[in-house]
Structures are given as C-alpha cells and as structure tokens.
Design a protein around this motif. Structure first.
Motif, PDB file in Angstrom:
ATOM      1  N   ALA A  24      -8.492 117.778  17.295  1.00  0.00           N
ATOM      2  CA  ALA A  24      -8.839 116.927  16.161  1.00  0.00           C
ATOM      3  C   ALA A  24      -8.716 115.453  16.531  1.00  0.00           C
ATOM      4  O   ALA A  24      -9.546 114.621  16.140  1.00  0.00           O
ATOM      5  CB  ALA A  24      -7.937 117.256  14.968  1.00  0.00           C
ATOM      6  N   ILE A  25      -7.693 115.112  17.305  1.00  0.00           N
ATOM      7  CA  ILE A  25      -7.518 113.729  17.756  1.00  0.00           C
ATOM      8  C   ILE A  25      -8.629 113.348  18.727  1.00  0.00           C
ATOM      9  O   ILE A  25      -9.212 112.259  18.633  1.00  0.00           O
ATOM     10  CB  ILE A  25      -6.130 113.555  18.406  1.00  0.00           C
ATOM     11  N   TYR A  26      -8.948 114.240  19.667  1.00  0.00           N
ATOM     12  CA  TYR A  26     -10.053 113.984  20.588  1.00  0.00           C
ATOM     13  C   TYR A  26     -11.354 113.735  19.825  1.00  0.00           C
ATOM     14  O   TYR A  26     -12.128 112.835  20.163  1.00  0.00           O
ATOM     15  CB  TYR A  26     -10.254 115.166  21.526  1.00  0.00           C
ATOM     16  N   ALA A  27     -11.600 114.551  18.808  1.00  0.00           N
ATOM     17  CA  ALA A  27     -12.851 114.447  18.058  1.00  0.00           C
ATOM     18  C   ALA A  27     -12.963 113.099  17.358  1.00  0.00           C
ATOM     19  O   ALA A  27     -14.035 112.483  17.344  1.00  0.00           O
ATOM     20  CB  ALA A  27     -12.940 115.589  17.039  1.00  0.00           C
ATOM     21  N   LEU A  28     -11.872 112.619  16.770  1.00  0.00           N
ATOM     22  CA  LEU A  28     -11.921 111.332  16.082  1.00  0.00           C
ATOM     23  C   LEU A  28     -12.227 110.195  17.052  1.00  0.00           C
ATOM     24  O   LEU A  28     -12.991 109.279  16.730  1.00  0.00           O
ATOM     25  CB  LEU A  28     -10.586 111.074  15.376  1.00  0.00           C
ATOM     26  N   VAL A  36     -21.702 104.621  18.868  1.00  0.00           N
ATOM     27  CA  VAL A  36     -22.203 103.455  19.599  1.00  0.00           C
ATOM     28  C   VAL A  36     -23.332 103.857  20.538  1.00  0.00           C
ATOM     29  O   VAL A  36     -24.352 103.161  20.637  1.00  0.00           O
ATOM     30  CB  VAL A  36     -21.054 102.773  20.377  1.00  0.00           C
ATOM     31  N   TYR A  37     -23.180 104.993  21.210  1.00  0.00           N
ATOM     32  CA  TYR A  37     -24.246 105.446  22.098  1.00  0.00           C
ATOM     33  C   TYR A  37     -25.507 105.766  21.296  1.00  0.00           C
ATOM     34  O   TYR A  37     -26.628 105.455  21.725  1.00  0.00           O
ATOM     35  CB  TYR A  37     -23.810 106.671  22.889  1.00  0.00           C
ATOM     36  N   GLY A  38     -25.346 106.391  20.145  1.00  0.00           N
ATOM     37  CA  GLY A  38     -26.503 106.753  19.345  1.00  0.00           C
ATOM     38  C   GLY A  38     -27.309 105.553  18.896  1.00  0.00           C
ATOM     39  O   GLY A  38     -28.537 105.603  18.814  1.00  0.00           O
ATOM     40  N   VAL A  39     -26.630 104.442  18.608  1.00  0.00           N
ATOM     41  CA  VAL A  39     -27.314 103.257  18.105  1.00  0.00           C
ATOM     42  C   VAL A  39     -27.765 102.331  19.228  1.00  0.00           C
ATOM     43  O   VAL A  39     -28.885 101.809  19.214  1.00  0.00           O
ATOM     44  CB  VAL A  39     -26.389 102.493  17.121  1.00  0.00           C
ATOM     45  N   LEU A  40     -26.900 102.103  20.230  1.00  0.00           N
ATOM     46  CA  LEU A  40     -27.196 101.115  21.271  1.00  0.00           C
ATOM     47  C   LEU A  40     -27.504 101.714  22.638  1.00  0.00           C
ATOM     48  O   LEU A  40     -27.865 100.977  23.566  1.00  0.00           O
ATOM     49  CB  LEU A  40     -26.010 100.151  21.423  1.00  0.00           C
ATOM     50  N   ARG A  41     -27.333 103.030  22.789  1.00  0.00           N
ATOM     51  CA  ARG A  41     -27.447 103.680  24.093  1.00  0.00           C
ATOM     52  C   ARG A  41     -26.474 103.034  25.092  1.00  0.00           C
ATOM     53  O   ARG A  41     -26.821 102.758  26.236  1.00  0.00           O
ATOM     54  CB  ARG A  41     -28.888 103.599  24.630  1.00  0.00           C
ATOM     55  N   LEU A  42     -25.266 102.804  24.611  1.00  0.00           N
ATOM     56  CA  LEU A  42     -24.233 102.145  25.408  1.00  0.00           C
ATOM     57  C   LEU A  42     -22.967 102.997  25.391  1.00  0.00           C
ATOM     58  O   LEU A  42     -22.542 103.459  24.319  1.00  0.00           O
ATOM     59  CB  LEU A  42     -23.923 100.755  24.826  1.00  0.00           C
ATOM     60  N   SER A  93      -7.911  98.609  14.470  1.00  0.00           N
ATOM     61  CA  SER A  93      -8.913  99.120  15.406  1.00  0.00           C
ATOM     62  C   SER A  93     -10.317  98.705  15.014  1.00  0.00           C
ATOM     63  O   SER A  93     -11.131  98.333  15.864  1.00  0.00           O
ATOM     64  CB  SER A  93      -8.817 100.649  15.480  1.00  0.00           C
ATOM     65  N   GLY A  94     -10.626  98.790  13.725  1.00  0.00           N
ATOM     66  CA  GLY A  94     -11.952  98.385  13.271  1.00  0.00           C
ATOM     67  C   GLY A  94     -12.212  96.914  13.532  1.00  0.00           C
ATOM     68  O   GLY A  94     -13.291  96.528  14.006  1.00  0.00           O
ATOM     69  N   GLY A  95     -11.203  96.069  13.249  1.00  0.00           N
ATOM     70  CA  GLY A  95     -11.357  94.643  13.510  1.00  0.00           C
ATOM     71  C   GLY A  95     -11.508  94.340  14.990  1.00  0.00           C
ATOM     72  O   GLY A  95     -12.333  93.504  15.387  1.00  0.00           O
ATOM     73  N   MET A  96     -10.726  95.032  15.821  1.00  0.00           N
ATOM     74  CA  MET A  96     -10.832  94.830  17.270  1.00  0.00           C
ATOM     75  C   MET A  96     -12.195  95.278  17.783  1.00  0.00           C
ATOM     76  O   MET A  96     -12.782  94.629  18.669  1.00  0.00           O
ATOM     77  CB  MET A  96      -9.726  95.599  17.983  1.00  0.00           C
ATOM     78  N   ALA A  97     -12.719  96.370  17.241  1.00  0.00           N
ATOM     79  CA  ALA A  97     -14.032  96.861  17.663  1.00  0.00           C
ATOM     80  C   ALA A  97     -15.136  95.868  17.303  1.00  0.00           C
ATOM     81  O   ALA A  97     -16.038  95.601  18.111  1.00  0.00           O
ATOM     82  CB  ALA A  97     -14.316  98.223  17.029  1.00  0.00           C
ATOM     83  N   VAL A  98     -15.076  95.308  16.099  1.00  0.00           N
ATOM     84  CA  VAL A  98     -16.072  94.313  15.687  1.00  0.00           C
ATOM     85  C   VAL A  98     -15.970  93.064  16.558  1.00  0.00           C
ATOM     86  O   VAL A  98     -16.989  92.498  16.985  1.00  0.00           O
ATOM     87  CB  VAL A  98     -15.879  93.949  14.199  1.00  0.00           C
ATOM     88  N   LEU A  99     -14.741  92.624  16.841  1.00  0.00           N
ATOM     89  CA  LEU A  99     -14.541  91.459  17.707  1.00  0.00           C
ATOM     90  C   LEU A  99     -15.077  91.728  19.115  1.00  0.00           C
ATOM     91  O   LEU A  99     -15.708  90.859  19.736  1.00  0.00           O
ATOM     92  CB  LEU A  99     -13.053  91.120  17.767  1.00  0.00           C
ATOM     93  N   GLY A 230     -16.728 103.292  13.858  1.00  0.00           N
ATOM     94  CA  GLY A 230     -16.224 103.991  15.041  1.00  0.00           C
ATOM     95  C   GLY A 230     -14.819 103.546  15.396  1.00  0.00           C
ATOM     96  O   GLY A 230     -13.964 104.359  15.765  1.00  0.00           O
ATOM     97  N   GLY A 231     -14.560 102.243  15.257  1.00  0.00           N
ATOM     98  CA  GLY A 231     -13.217 101.733  15.512  1.00  0.00           C
ATOM     99  C   GLY A 231     -12.210 102.261  14.518  1.00  0.00           C
ATOM    100  O   GLY A 231     -11.068 102.586  14.882  1.00  0.00           O
ATOM    101  N   ALA A 232     -12.603 102.359  13.245  1.00  0.00           N
ATOM    102  CA  ALA A 232     -11.698 102.894  12.226  1.00  0.00           C
ATOM    103  C   ALA A 232     -11.331 104.344  12.520  1.00  0.00           C
ATOM    104  O   ALA A 232     -10.174 104.755  12.332  1.00  0.00           O
ATOM    105  CB  ALA A 232     -12.342 102.781  10.848  1.00  0.00           C
TER     106      ALA A 232
END
Length: 327
Positions: A24-28, A36-42, A93-99, A230-232
């Motif tokens: 469950a942790i791996y999945a999150l 991110v890959y789905g949207v940016l292919r990154l 995490s969400g804030g760090m991801a956006v930054l 994704g960060g959240a």
C-alpha cells in the motif's frame, strides 16, 4: 531448497499481511511517478525526496506535540494527531513537488529542452534535496548537532494491539490504519482523475497537449496540479511509513523510490490503477522472495522484478496510459 520452501509456507500468512501493508505504501509513492509520466512523459526521480519530505513533516508534528515519555495517545487526541500528521505531510510534500516543478522542470519545458535534460535535472534535484535535508533541514528541525544523516526515531504514540488473526497471522491496529488510509487516498485520487473537471484536464493533457490547449486547458495549471496531487500522495505514504517503521532519515526515499518506480512499471507506467496493482503485487512478491531466500534478498527481489518486467512486459500488467483510464 526444501528447507527454504518450508520456511516460506510456515511464514506465508504473516508475510502476506506485511506484504499487503508494505505494498500500500509502495502504491501511494508509485502514483506520483505514474501521474507525472502520464502527463509529461517524464520520470521524476526526485519523487523519492518528495516522499522523504512527507515523512519529515509528519515527524515534526509528533516531536512537537508528543513528548518522548508521554506514552500512547488515545481517543479524540489520537484522531486529531493523525489528521494533523496527514495534513502537514501532504502539504510539505505537495508544496515541495510544486516548487520542484517550478524550479527544475518548467524552465526546461518552456525552452523546449529534451527529455534527457529533464531527466538529468531530476537526478540533480534528487541529490540536492537529499544533501540539503541531511546538512541543513534535519539538524535545524531536530537539533541533531550536525548528525542529520543518522536515523531519527519517532516517539511511539500509538499502542500496537492485535485486532484479529488470519490463519494465525496477527493483524494489528497499526496495519489496519495504514491500509485503510492508503485505500481511502487511492479511491479519492481515482475519483478525482475520472469524475472531476480537473481530472478531465489531466487526461486531456496526457492524451494530446496541443489539442488540450486549443480546447481551453491551461497546461501549466494542470502540470502544477499533477505535481501537487502526486506529491500529496507521496506525503501520505511518508506518514504511513513513519507509522509502520517509526523512523526516517535523509535518504529514506532512495531505495523506496526505486521500488515504487518498479511498482509503477509493473502495473503499467502512466496508469493510475496500474500503479495501485503494481504496488500491492511488488509488496507481496518482495516479501515472499525474502521469506524464501532470506531477508537480505528483499531488495534484490524487487530489482529483479523490475528487470524481468522491462524484458518481458514493458507495458506492465494493465499497460494503458493515464488518458485511457475510465471509471
């Protein structure tokens, strides 16, 4: 070989319970990679440090509100503490991801840089965040006297108790809490992507960014939301990891990040539901391999799975991208 097989049979159910919780942790964590890959292919290799940031955020809440000798927290106090941990870890995490997206990826995207440049930027951001937390953030937050590279233990505020057994395998309240929280977040994300206007924008951007722009989709906003969500998810994973193992450190996301990436590839990179399936499958396979070969082989089993998937089924178990997902 017979002895190893007998050992696996003897530990099958406890190994299964632990594998499901770990999966469950791996999945999150894998959800961030696959979105991110789905949207940016990154492939956002700095996502492992986003997970680490969430675990640090949750730990800050515990160390601030719970004294090391206070003992278990119960009742509404426990509920409030867990909710606050969840909010802080998701926000961190969400804030760090956006930054990260704003600083490391958006300038490259605006200048039409290659995916290789973005990949190099991701690796550089990952290394920078690890060392920054080790040398600055962790010593500052926890007064480690410059020893931020050491593991930081969490005061146990949740008394672990057996709730029921499955064929002799103990299932604790801690296991149920982790699994329930993970499943709830997975459900909410699935509904967000498949039932909301934001989700339609994410799917449209993943399918055809140019056409999405012509249809009025704000690509920058969608990319920002994708990193935020994704960060959240990684933040919640960091909190749940802390609940299970009761410690964290500056590089805690390195191995876990690779395993979560393996889970995303296993389920089908770019496929949200595939990431969920891949996470649970990897958690179980890794634990079964550890029970059969020995605990020291846990990481080896996970990486062998990655190699085998890339060799024989690179599209993964479900093998469809995020824009094809339907409720």
């Amino acid at each position: 070989m017979t002895e190893q097989f007998n050992n696996l049979i003897a530990q099958f159910w406890p190994t299964t319970v632990d594998g499901v919780v770990k999966g469950a942790i791996y999945a999150l964590i894998a959800l961030g990679y696959t979105m991110v890959y789905g949207v940016l292919r990154l492939i956002n290799f700095a996502h492992s440090e986003i997970f680490m940031t969430g675990s640090i955020g949750a730990l800050v809440v515990v160390t601030t509100l719970v004294a090391p000798t206070a003992g278990p927290v119960t009742g509404l106090g426990l509920v409030g503490l867990l909710l606050l941990m969840a909010v802080v870890s998701m926000a961190a995490s969400g804030g760090m991801a956006v930054l990260l997206e704003q600083i490391a990826y958006r300038p490259l995207r605006k200048h039409g840089s290659s995916r290789l440049a973005a990949l190099i930027s991701a690796i550089g951001a990952s290394l920078f965040l690890m060392e920054f937390f080790a040398l600055v953030v962790i010593p500052w937050l926890f007064d480690r006297g410059g020893q931020g590279r050491n593991q930081i233990a969490m005061a146990r505020f949740l008394e672990r108790e057996e709730v029921f057994t499955i064929f002799g395998a103990s299932v604790s309240n801690n296991d149920l809490l982790i699994l329930a929280a993970a499943l709830l977040m997975m459900f909410l994300l699935d509904q967000l992507v498949n039932r909301t206007k934001i989700g339609r924008g994410i799917r449209a951007t993943a399918m055809d960014p140019q056409t999405a722009v012509l249809m009025g989709v704000n690509i920058d906003r969608i990319v920002r939301i994708t990193f935020l969500v994704g960060g959240a998810m990684a933040g919640i994973a960091g909190m749940l990891f802390l609940l299970k193992y009761e410690n964290t450190r500056y590089n805690i996301g390195f191995i876990l990040g690779i395993k979560a990436f393996t889970a995303a590839v296993l389920g089908g990179i770019g496929n949200i539901r595939g990431a969920l399936v891949g996470g649970f499958v990897l958690g179980l396979v890794e634990n079964y391999g550890g029970a059969f070969f020995g605990g020291q082989w846990l990481n080896v089993v996970a990486f062998v799975v990655l190699v085998l998937v890339l060799m024989f089924r690179p599209t993964g178990i479900l093998g469809e991208s995020i824009q094809q997902a339907r409720a």
